[in-house]
Each structure stands twice: as C-alpha cells, then as structure tokens.
Write an enzyme that holds these catalytic residues in place. Structure first.
Site, PDB file in Angstrom:
ATOM      1  NE  ARG A 174     -23.136 124.794  -3.520  1.00 37.64           N
ATOM      2  CZ  ARG A 174     -23.415 123.743  -2.966  1.00 37.64           C
ATOM      3  NH1 ARG A 174     -24.689 123.157  -3.405  1.00 37.64           N
ATOM      4  NH2 ARG A 174     -22.801 123.258  -2.147  1.00 37.64           N
ATOM      5  CD  GLU A 180     -25.404 117.545   1.240  1.00 32.31           C
ATOM      6  OE1 GLU A 180     -24.990 116.342   1.091  1.00 32.31           O
ATOM      7  OE2 GLU A 180     -26.261 117.720   0.193  1.00 32.31           O
ATOM      8  CE1 TYR A 187     -31.059 116.459  -4.381  1.00 33.77           C
ATOM      9  CE2 TYR A 187     -30.113 117.044  -2.475  1.00 33.77           C
ATOM     10  CZ  TYR A 187     -29.995 116.936  -3.808  1.00 33.77           C
ATOM     11  OH  TYR A 187     -28.954 117.576  -4.388  1.00 33.77           O
ATOM     12  CD  GLU A 198     -26.093 119.748  -3.296  1.00 37.35           C
ATOM     13  OE1 GLU A 198     -26.895 118.708  -3.370  1.00 37.35           O
ATOM     14  OE2 GLU A 198     -25.163 119.803  -3.277  1.00 37.35           O
ATOM     15  CG  ASN A 218     -27.674 121.079  -0.377  1.00 34.51           C
ATOM     16  OD1 ASN A 218     -27.847 122.109  -0.867  1.00 34.51           O
ATOM     17  ND2 ASN A 218     -26.410 120.380  -0.395  1.00 34.51           N
ATOM     18  CG  HIS A 237     -19.459 119.383  -2.852  1.00 33.72           C
ATOM     19  ND1 HIS A 237     -20.509 119.997  -3.182  1.00 33.72           N
ATOM     20  CD2 HIS A 237     -20.315 118.160  -2.720  1.00 33.72           C
ATOM     21  CE1 HIS A 237     -21.736 119.320  -3.360  1.00 33.72           C
ATOM     22  NE2 HIS A 237     -21.273 117.995  -3.101  1.00 33.72           N
TER      23      HIS A 237
HETATM   24  O1  IFM Z   1     -24.687 114.493  -5.435  1.00 34.34           O
HETATM   25  C1  IFM Z   1     -25.177 114.920  -4.373  1.00 34.34           C
HETATM   26  C2  IFM Z   1     -24.227 116.299  -3.755  1.00 34.34           C
HETATM   27  O2  IFM Z   1     -22.894 116.088  -3.874  1.00 34.34           O
HETATM   28  C3  IFM Z   1     -24.445 116.654  -2.274  1.00 34.34           C
HETATM   29  N1  IFM Z   1     -26.008 116.663  -2.109  1.00 34.34           N
HETATM   30  C4  IFM Z   1     -26.557 115.477  -2.667  1.00 34.34           C
HETATM   31  C5  IFM Z   1     -26.416 115.141  -3.945  1.00 34.34           C
HETATM   32  C6  IFM Z   1     -27.534 113.851  -4.425  1.00 34.34           C
HETATM   33  O3  IFM Z   1     -27.190 112.955  -3.522  1.00 34.34           O
END
Ligand code: IFM
Length: 477
Positions: free
Chosen positions: A77, A166, A295, A363, A293, A121
């Site tokens: 990606r 995002e 985290y 992500e 995405n 992006h």
């Molecule tokens: O680096 C970023 C990415 O560009 C978008 N998602 C979160 C990642 C980590 O912060």
C-alpha cells in the site's frame, strides 16, 4: 509463542505514504503541498524536519520493492502525491508525476506484489489550500477529477484503491487542533472540511468506477474509546468523542445518515450549512472494502471546555480529555498498548454496521526506541511483541465472525512521522537518514516468517485478493 493463524485467502502487506518517504519534493514538476508549507513554518515540526528528502524513495523505489519481494508480501500500500500529478491541484496531469507511479506499479507487479494505491494521504496541493482547502466544496470537486486522472493511467494495474487515508486527521488535526498541515484552529471550518472530504470521497469513487477500477474503498482510523470511570459524565464525554472520531465518518458512509449526537457534541457549530441535497447518497455509494487503521485505545474523561469563548472554540474542543493509563506499556509515541481493544473495536463495528463491506487492516504497527547493535542487528523485540499481540487480536476478531481479508504493517520503512519528525521510528526496516542505508530489523524477519508459514499452511497461499490477470512477469502467488 506460536504464530497466529489466518484463513485461506487472507493476505499480508506493508504500507507507506508519499510525503513520509518519497523526498524529491521539487523534482519532475511536483508542486508544493500543504506539508511542504507547514514544515517550513517555525515551531510546527520537531527539529524543523521536512519531507524534502525523507527516505529518498523516489530514487530508491527499486531497492525498496526488492525488500518487499524478499519479505514475501502479497500486497503493498503506497500513496500517490496529488501535487506530483497536478502541481496546482487542477488541470491536466503532469506526465512525469504519473510516470513515477507507473514505474513503481510495474516494479511491484514484476515482483509478484499486488499494488494498493491511496489517493490522498494528506499532501493537498498548496494552491488548493490557498483557495480554501477542504473547507470549500471546490476541493472535493478537484479531488474527483484528480482521482480520474490517476485511475485512467494506473487503473489497468492497481488492484485496490483507497480514496482517503484517515480523513479524521485531515479535518480535525489539520483544521481544528492545528497539529497537522495546514495548522488551522477552527470550529465550523473543520466541520465543513470533514463533510467536503466525504463528498470528495464520493466523487472519487464515482470517477474510479467510471475508469473501471477493480476494488475501491476508504481508510478510516476509528478509535476504541474507553470511559475513565463509569460516571454518567464520563460516559457522555465518550459519546461526544465517539461522534468526533468515529460517527462523523461511519454514519454517512455506512448508515446513510449524519451523526446522531452532533448537536450535543458541537452545538451551533454543526449547523450543516455546508451540506447539500444528494450528498448522503453520493457519500454512501457501495464500497468493496473498508480500510481500518488501528494503533491504540483512548481513555476519555469529562472535562470543561478548553476555550470558554464559543466564538473561538475549535471543533476538537468537545468537553473531554484523554487520561493516561499507568497499567500498560506505552510506545515512544506515548500510545498505550492494549491489544484486546483491537478485537473489541472490530467486533463492535461489525455489529453496529451490518452493511459494512469486508475490512482490510490498512495500518497497524508501533514506534519503538530501536538501536543498531554492534553486530549491525536491530533487535526490536517490543515491536515484534506489539505486532504479534495485535495479530492475535485480529485473529480473535475473525474467529468471532468479523470479515477481515488482509493486514498491512505500518510501516515498511522508518519515515517522516508528521509533526514528530524523524524521531519516531515505525519501520520494520531501519533507515539511516544520513546514508539512506536500509537495515531490515528483527521484526522484518519475524513478519517474513509469519507470511511464509501462512503461505505453507493455506491452500491459496496468501492470495492477493486481486482480480486474476496476465501481466508479464507477475508471479501469481
Ligand atoms: O504515520 C502515520 C500514518 O501516516 C497515518 N496513520 C498513523 C501513522 C502513525 O502515526
């Protein structure tokens, strides 16, 4: 620890983004983006860093694709930099800009890797920002045209298209919190930006479909939100943050309505004056997948407004604050590591939105304090633990019935982490920014082993999810 297992056809990849890795900011006719501008404003980015050179991927993409090939991923990606294609955000395509992505896509295909392209992006052409940026509808119209230009050139070879990455960050970090380009701190402007991003998504989907694109989706970053306590005040704060982070996107895209709690969250700011008849239908056009995405979770407590004056209050000021957890490890971003929240989020989304298209994890990864040992190795065990536990959590969501088709690690390379500059390292490959040397970390080797075990175990051997075709040199894994 045994490796998590995934169903037949499940695929693996890595993700990157143009401004974070490409460099070559002024080559081959590329125009300026809002990030080029933002980085040049004193005090915006740690250490005054810029993406001018970054990982120099623009010149080293062959070396980077060779790393991907050796890793054995099914898909890669990347994102297309709008200012390379339309330096001023309008008009005909800059052929040299398209040529770069053409070469990259061919290199991927020749290596048996399925290309997945993100169209936006975060690197908006500065010329469009000068005309109002995402606050104005015209930017959405321009985005639809740009999507058509890219799809006309690459649509025969790109398997998967992601319109926006995002949009929460574009709208609310960029136009309300001021922490990303263009660095604005606004109320209504940010809400208008959120809506115009969705309209732009709808127009891009239409353009991609017209160009015969294979799979089309969007990438969102829903947060798993946890109340600091069970008090009614904290629960109401969670609802407001849920509206801001998640519902703004999920409700129009997958339920065909605007968020239920927007008046409670923003009061008069959410006057909807930027909406037009027909927008919801455009935004809710069917998709082939939804990119997620993920985290970390956010623990939310009720709080007073940061700005007591409603006239200057920003759209992220929703009477809530994030509270620190001292019961879990944090990555160097300061993000808590709580893998089961990944399962919970996915299960909850599938329950709330029965019409949600299949999910792709576009992500997931962690920034860690990596060092190069005397023997040249990067023993990034914290990152391996993070990836392992989150893949376990993903497998649990799939076992619970959530339809997830693939997973991309963020990120292939250490790169420019936006306002945090180069201090945060997310890569499974280390980049020495002085020499541009790439060093695969232990996590790269771990991921390679996971992919290879999956391929050996499943009958489809890690399918790309791509439409079958006969591109010369394509190794149909
Ligand atoms: O680096 C970023 C990415 O560009 C978008 N998602 C979160 C990642 C980590 O912060």
């Amino acid at each position: 620890m045994s490796l998590p297992q995934f169903p037949d056809g499940f695929f693996f990849g890595t993700a990157t983004a143009s401004y974070q890795i490409e460099g070559a900011y002024d080559e081959d006719g590329r125009g300026m983006s809002i990030w080029d501008t933002y980085c040049r404003e004193p005090g915006r980015v740690a250490d005054g860093a810029t993406g001018d050179i970054a990982c120099d991927h623009y010149h080293r993409y062959r070396e980077d694709v060779a790393l991907l090939r050796d890793l054995g991923v099914d898909s890669y990606r990347f994102s297309v930099a709008w200012p390379r294609i339309q330096p001023d955000g309008t008009g005909p395509a800059n052929a040299a800009g398209l040529d770069f992505y053409d070469r990259l896509v061919d290199e991927l295909l020749a290596s048996g890797i399925s290309p997945a392209a993100t169209l936006y992006h975060w690197d908006l052409p500065q010329a469009l920002e000068d005309r109002g940026g995402w606050r104005v509808r015209d930017t959405a119209e321009r985005f639809g045209e740009y999507a058509g230009l890219v799809a006309d050139r690459l649509g025969d070879r790109v398997d998967r298209w992601i319109t926006l990455n995002e949009p929460f960050c574009s709208a609310f970090v960029g136009y309300a919190a001021g922490g990303h380009a263009p660095g604005a701190r606004e109320g209504r402007g940010a809400l208008a930006a959120a809506h115009h991003l969705l309209v732009g998504h709808g127009l891009a989907v239409r353009a991609l479909r017209e160009a015969g694109a294979r799979e089309v989706g969007i990438t969102l970053n829903p947060d798993r939100l946890l109340p600091a306590t069970g008090s009614p005040a904290d629960l109401a704060a969670v609802r407001r943050v849920e509206t801001l982070h998640n519902d703004v996107w999920f409700e129009p895209l997958f339920a065909g309505r605007y968020p239920q709690h927007e008046a409670e969250t923003w009061g008069e700011l959410a006057d909807g004056s930027y909406r037009r008849e027909g927008d919801l239908e455009l935004i809710a056009a069917p998709l082939d997948f939804t990119g997620i995405n993920y985290y970390r979770p956010i623990t939310v407590a009720d709080a007073p407004y940061r700005d007591p004056d409603p006239a200057s209050r920003t759209a992220v000021d929703v009477r809530a604050e994030e509270t620190w957890r001292d019961d879990v490890r944090h990555t160097t971003m300061g993000w808590p590591v709580v893998p089961h929240t990944f399962t919970d989020l996915l299960v909850d989304l599938a329950k709330r939105y029965p019409g949600l298209p299949p999910l792709l994890i576009t992500e997931n990864g962690s920034a860690e304090a990596d060092t190069v040992d005397a023997d040249g190795r990067v023993r990034d065990t914290d990152r391996i633990d993070y990836l392992h536990s989150h893949l376990d959590a993903l497998a649990a969501a799939i076992d619970a019935g959530v339809d997830v088709r693939g997973y991309y690690v963020w990120s292939l390379l250490d790169n420019f982490e936006w306002a945090r500059g180069y201090g945060q390292r997310f890569g499974i490959v280390r980049v020495d920014y002085d020499t541009q040397e790439r060093i695969p970390k232990d996590s790269y080797h771990w991921y390679r082993q996971l992919i290879s075990a999956h391929r050996d175990r499943t009958t489809t051997g890690g399918a790309t999810g791509a439409t079958p075709r006969t591109t010369p040199g394509k190794d149909p894994r």
